[in-house]
Motif scaffolding. Sequence first.
Motif, PDB file in Angstrom:
ATOM      1  N   TYR A  85      -2.498 -12.480  -0.186  1.00  0.00           N
ATOM      2  CA  TYR A  85      -1.779 -13.236   1.698  1.00  0.00           C
ATOM      3  C   TYR A  85      -1.611 -12.425   2.485  1.00  0.00           C
ATOM      4  CZ  TYR A  85       0.997 -14.331  -2.386  1.00  0.00           C
ATOM      5  OH  TYR A  85       1.798 -15.795  -3.546  1.00  0.00           O
ATOM      6  N   ARG A  86      -1.684 -12.937   3.670  1.00  0.00           N
ATOM      7  CA  ARG A  86      -1.514 -12.311   5.438  1.00  0.00           C
ATOM      8  C   ARG A  86      -0.362 -12.472   6.201  1.00  0.00           C
ATOM      9  NH1 ARG A  86      -6.861 -16.072   7.337  1.00  0.00           N
ATOM     10  NH2 ARG A  86      -5.371 -17.187   8.432  1.00  0.00           N
ATOM     11  N   GLN A  87      -0.689 -11.255   7.157  1.00  0.00           N
ATOM     12  CA  GLN A  87       0.754 -11.056   7.823  1.00  0.00           C
ATOM     13  C   GLN A  87       0.354 -10.934   9.734  1.00  0.00           C
ATOM     14  OE1 GLN A  87       3.898  -9.047   7.075  1.00  0.00           O
ATOM     15  NE2 GLN A  87       5.513 -10.094   8.587  1.00  0.00           N
ATOM     16  N   VAL A 136      -3.067  -8.003   8.835  1.00  0.00           N
ATOM     17  CA  VAL A 136      -3.154  -7.073   7.166  1.00  0.00           C
ATOM     18  C   VAL A 136      -3.061  -8.772   6.284  1.00  0.00           C
ATOM     19  CG1 VAL A 136      -1.606  -5.579   6.474  1.00  0.00           C
ATOM     20  CG2 VAL A 136      -1.969  -5.505   8.850  1.00  0.00           C
ATOM     21  N   TYR A 137      -4.325  -7.865   5.224  1.00  0.00           N
ATOM     22  CA  TYR A 137      -4.325  -8.641   3.933  1.00  0.00           C
ATOM     23  C   TYR A 137      -4.037  -7.760   2.817  1.00  0.00           C
ATOM     24  CZ  TYR A 137      -7.270 -12.356   6.165  1.00  0.00           C
ATOM     25  OH  TYR A 137      -7.117 -12.760   7.081  1.00  0.00           O
ATOM     26  N   TYR A 138      -3.045  -8.384   2.226  1.00  0.00           N
ATOM     27  CA  TYR A 138      -2.059  -8.137   0.814  1.00  0.00           C
ATOM     28  C   TYR A 138      -2.531  -8.461  -0.281  1.00  0.00           C
ATOM     29  CZ  TYR A 138       0.736  -5.875   4.501  1.00  0.00           C
ATOM     30  OH  TYR A 138       1.492  -5.554   5.323  1.00  0.00           O
ATOM     31  N   CYS A 139      -2.674  -7.740  -1.020  1.00  0.00           N
ATOM     32  CA  CYS A 139      -2.956  -8.089  -2.065  1.00  0.00           C
ATOM     33  C   CYS A 139      -1.316  -8.416  -3.066  1.00  0.00           C
ATOM     34  CB  CYS A 139      -4.110  -7.580  -3.814  1.00  0.00           C
ATOM     35  SG  CYS A 139      -3.507  -5.930  -4.134  1.00  0.00           S
ATOM     36  N   SER A 195       8.256  -8.156 -12.132  1.00  0.00           N
ATOM     37  CA  SER A 195       7.645  -9.689 -11.176  1.00  0.00           C
ATOM     38  C   SER A 195       6.621 -10.103 -10.790  1.00  0.00           C
ATOM     39  CB  SER A 195       9.058 -10.307 -11.442  1.00  0.00           C
ATOM     40  OG  SER A 195       9.723  -9.542 -10.093  1.00  0.00           O
ATOM     41  N   ARG A 196       6.237  -8.888  -9.671  1.00  0.00           N
ATOM     42  CA  ARG A 196       5.324  -9.053  -8.765  1.00  0.00           C
ATOM     43  C   ARG A 196       5.612  -7.438  -8.533  1.00  0.00           C
ATOM     44  NH1 ARG A 196       4.699 -13.685  -3.580  1.00  0.00           N
ATOM     45  NH2 ARG A 196       3.591 -13.919  -5.408  1.00  0.00           N
ATOM     46  N   LEU A 197       4.363  -6.907  -8.364  1.00  0.00           N
ATOM     47  CA  LEU A 197       3.434  -6.320  -7.182  1.00  0.00           C
ATOM     48  C   LEU A 197       2.713  -6.388  -5.677  1.00  0.00           C
ATOM     49  CD1 LEU A 197       2.212  -4.049 -10.508  1.00  0.00           C
ATOM     50  CD2 LEU A 197       4.694  -3.707  -8.847  1.00  0.00           C
ATOM     51  N   TRP A 198       2.717  -5.394  -5.370  1.00  0.00           N
ATOM     52  CA  TRP A 198       2.145  -6.076  -3.407  1.00  0.00           C
ATOM     53  C   TRP A 198       1.310  -3.953  -3.523  1.00  0.00           C
ATOM     54  CZ3 TRP A 198       2.222 -10.241  -0.734  1.00  0.00           C
ATOM     55  CH2 TRP A 198       3.389 -11.091  -1.531  1.00  0.00           C
ATOM     56  N   GLY A 199       0.160  -4.763  -3.181  1.00  0.00           N
ATOM     57  CA  GLY A 199      -0.555  -3.165  -2.641  1.00  0.00           C
ATOM     58  C   GLY A 199      -0.043  -3.284  -1.464  1.00  0.00           C
ATOM     59  N   GLN A 200      -0.469  -1.967  -0.432  1.00  0.00           N
ATOM     60  CA  GLN A 200       0.003  -1.495   0.783  1.00  0.00           C
ATOM     61  C   GLN A 200      -0.771  -2.498   1.729  1.00  0.00           C
ATOM     62  OE1 GLN A 200      -2.388  -0.659  -1.262  1.00  0.00           O
ATOM     63  NE2 GLN A 200      -4.912   0.320   0.260  1.00  0.00           N
ATOM     64  N   GLY A 201      -1.943  -2.972   1.578  1.00  0.00           N
ATOM     65  CA  GLY A 201      -2.545  -3.918   2.609  1.00  0.00           C
ATOM     66  C   GLY A 201      -3.424  -2.890   3.356  1.00  0.00           C
ATOM     67  N   THR A 202      -4.372  -3.564   4.024  1.00  0.00           N
ATOM     68  CA  THR A 202      -5.784  -3.760   4.166  1.00  0.00           C
ATOM     69  C   THR A 202      -6.202  -4.137   5.679  1.00  0.00           C
ATOM     70  OG1 THR A 202      -7.600  -2.656   4.073  1.00  0.00           O
ATOM     71  CG2 THR A 202      -7.104  -5.314   3.260  1.00  0.00           C
ATOM     72  N   GLN A 203      -6.343  -3.669   7.014  1.00  0.00           N
ATOM     73  CA  GLN A 203      -6.559  -4.416   8.349  1.00  0.00           C
ATOM     74  C   GLN A 203      -7.861  -5.272   8.011  1.00  0.00           C
ATOM     75  OE1 GLN A 203      -4.189  -4.944  10.837  1.00  0.00           O
ATOM     76  NE2 GLN A 203      -5.883  -6.207  11.790  1.00  0.00           N
ATOM     77  N   VAL A 204      -7.567  -6.483   8.258  1.00  0.00           N
ATOM     78  CA  VAL A 204      -8.797  -6.893   9.102  1.00  0.00           C
ATOM     79  C   VAL A 204      -8.912  -7.831  10.431  1.00  0.00           C
ATOM     80  CG1 VAL A 204     -10.274  -9.178   8.674  1.00  0.00           C
ATOM     81  CG2 VAL A 204      -9.135  -7.778   6.280  1.00  0.00           C
ATOM     82  N   THR A 205      -9.333  -7.222  11.113  1.00  0.00           N
ATOM     83  CA  THR A 205     -10.334  -7.138  12.896  1.00  0.00           C
ATOM     84  C   THR A 205     -11.274  -8.439  12.946  1.00  0.00           C
ATOM     85  OG1 THR A 205      -8.817  -5.553  12.706  1.00  0.00           O
ATOM     86  CG2 THR A 205      -9.879  -7.298  14.660  1.00  0.00           C
TER      87      THR A 205
END
Length: 121
Positions: free
Chosen positions: A37-39, A92-95, A108-118
């Motif tokens: 996912y991305r934000q 920011v891309y999250y897994c 049920s669902r886990l999220w990663g901390q995110g990594t920035q893609v520019t």
Amino acid sequence: QVQLVESGGGLVQPGGSLRLSCAASGSIFSIAAMGWYRQAPGQQRDMVATITSDGTTNYADSVKGRFTISRDNAKNTMYLQMNSLKPEDTAVYYCAADSVRTYGRIYSRLWGQGTQVTVSS
């Protein structure tokens, strides 16, 4: 304790490529589905791509033909190969991992901390 750790983000020029990785650590028995996912700033978090345990994939229209999602079930690791990157891919891309079965509980669902893609010249 189970956690997801992303890596591989960074700065890339338009038209370039990046490969993101997401590794799930802990005493994991199985993971039903995983996804990216991305934000972007000021925007909601949107689905980029998902993959089930049997390899069925789904992509957002905006990345079809450019991004490829894959996973290694034996390593509990997921990847996102991103080609022909555009400035609008900047976020920011999250897994995420769904129905994570461990020997003690089911998440049920886990999220990663995110990594920035520019993507910028």
